[in-house]
Design a protein around this motif. Structure first.
Motif, PDB file in Angstrom:
ATOM      1  N   GLN A 278       1.042  -1.274   0.374  1.00  0.00           N
ATOM      2  CA  GLN A 278      -0.212  -0.117  -0.532  1.00  0.00           C
ATOM      3  C   GLN A 278       0.987   1.255  -0.103  1.00  0.00           C
ATOM      4  O   GLN A 278       0.762   2.187  -1.101  1.00  0.00           O
ATOM      5  N   GLN A 279       2.209   1.310   0.776  1.00  0.00           N
ATOM      6  CA  GLN A 279       2.871   1.693   1.024  1.00  0.00           C
ATOM      7  C   GLN A 279       3.408   2.677  -0.551  1.00  0.00           C
ATOM      8  O   GLN A 279       3.730   3.452  -1.313  1.00  0.00           O
ATOM      9  N   GLU A 280       4.000   1.192  -1.186  1.00  0.00           N
ATOM     10  CA  GLU A 280       4.485   1.260  -2.610  1.00  0.00           C
ATOM     11  C   GLU A 280       3.832   1.916  -3.560  1.00  0.00           C
ATOM     12  O   GLU A 280       4.056   2.480  -4.307  1.00  0.00           O
ATOM     13  N   PHE A 281       2.385   1.671  -3.288  1.00  0.00           N
ATOM     14  CA  PHE A 281       0.807   1.923  -4.553  1.00  0.00           C
ATOM     15  C   PHE A 281       1.158   3.443  -4.269  1.00  0.00           C
ATOM     16  O   PHE A 281       1.116   4.259  -5.095  1.00  0.00           O
ATOM     17  N   HIS A 282       1.061   4.119  -3.166  1.00  0.00           N
ATOM     18  CA  HIS A 282       0.987   5.843  -2.456  1.00  0.00           C
ATOM     19  C   HIS A 282       1.784   6.608  -3.290  1.00  0.00           C
ATOM     20  O   HIS A 282       1.417   7.392  -3.663  1.00  0.00           O
ATOM     21  N   ASP A 283       3.152   5.862  -3.026  1.00  0.00           N
ATOM     22  CA  ASP A 283       3.985   6.686  -3.387  1.00  0.00           C
ATOM     23  C   ASP A 283       4.132   6.466  -5.342  1.00  0.00           C
ATOM     24  O   ASP A 283       4.772   7.826  -5.952  1.00  0.00           O
TER      25      ASP A 283
END
Length: 306
Positions: free
Chosen positions: A151-156
């Motif tokens: 999810q953090q990678e997707f947000h980045d």
């Protein structure tokens, strides 16, 4: 660009108000609710739980969008009830930073109700119940950890498009005849893979790519986009980013978990009776797992019947 959709939303708000005027005389002990669209699927069980109104004592209207709900609210307040009738209005915040101060209006503390479905807490509940994995098991801890990382990678990778869209919406308020339409746009089209162990973009999501996708968009200064990106980085991106993007990410993650459960190699064992289908009306499918913020509980409790 489709300014007609904006007008249609306002018209739906007028239609909802007209229906309300006709029905409130006959159903004076009911709770009248005004929603943007299919949000009733999320709100209805929570209204029943915290307000005390049974489902058969709730009348709800689809106002077609935020502007439709606000239009209906404006009309209701201009035309005061001779006899008090309980009513509630519900809107998403979207990218708008405006906070409406009205006791009859509930505004999500995040972008939209879809963001309630994609939190780590909501995901862990789904994993526990739909996959049948106990919270004490290594598979559960591993999966929740991977979800947070992906999810953090997707947000980045989506912070630029979210920031750009937030700036677009702000500019569109001053030039209402211009409005890019997102209803048919899928964020997944920009990715080669969205799965529990890999987030890969087809190409960098930048100004040139967005201009290609939305040729009729307003030109935004890069400094404004950077300022919005810094604003998003300072808070909870999972709450502030476009809800439909977040839900699309969640669907892909669940689909990938189902496939890995079938083919093996990710979980320590194969879990049986995994039948969840996130692609069939996720607002209904996963409403039990979605977050219920305290602000919503407090709002609904004011309607409690004696």
């Amino acid at each position: 660009m489709d300014i007609q959709k904006v007008k249609d939303a306002r018209n739906k708000g007028v239609v909802a108000f007209s229906r309300y005027c006709q029905e409130k005389k006959k159903y004076q002990d009911y709770l009248f609710c005004f929603f943007e669209g299919e949000d009733v699927k999320y709100y209805s069980p929570r209204i029943e739980k915290y307000s005390g109104y049974e489902y058969n004592k709730i009348i709800h209207y689809n106002c077609g969008g935020k502007k439709g709900v606000l239009k209906a609210l404006n009309l209701v307040e201009k035309n005061r009830d001779e006899i008090f009738v309980a009513k509630a209005f519900f809107i998403d915040s979207d990218y708008d930073t405006t906070k409406y101060n009205n006791d009859l209006l509930y505004q999500t503390p995040c972008y939209s109700i879809e963001n309630f479905y994609t939190s780590k807490e909501a995901f862990s509940k789904m994993l526990n119940r739909e996959f049948g994995i106990n919270t004490t098991e290594k598979d559960f801890l591993k999966c929740c950890s991977d979800y947070s990382k992906r999810q953090q990678e997707f947000h980045d990778k989506t912070i630029y498009i979210n920031s750009w869209l937030a700036c677009q919406r702000l500019q569109e308020e001053t030039v209402e005849s211009l409005r890019i339409v997102l209803s048919g746009f899928k964020i997944s089209k920009l990715f080669l893979e969205l799965s529990i162990d890999s987030i890969i973009c087809k190409e960098e999501i930048n100004r040139e790519k967005l201009k290609e996708l939305f040729p009729d968009s307003i030109n935004i200064e890069e400094s404004d986009i950077e300022e919005k990106m810094n604003y998003f980085k300072s808070g909870n991106m999972g709450q502030w980013f476009r809800g439909k993007f977040e839900v699309e990410f969640l669907k892909k993650i669940i689909d990938s978990l189902k496939m890995k459960n079938k083919t093996g190699g990710y979980f320590s064992q194969k879990y049986t009776s995994v039948h969840i289908d996130p692609n069939v009306n996720i607002l209904s499918t996963m409403q039990d797992y979605a977050d219920t913020p305290q602000s919503l509980i407090d709002f609904l409790k004011q309607y409690q019947v004696a």
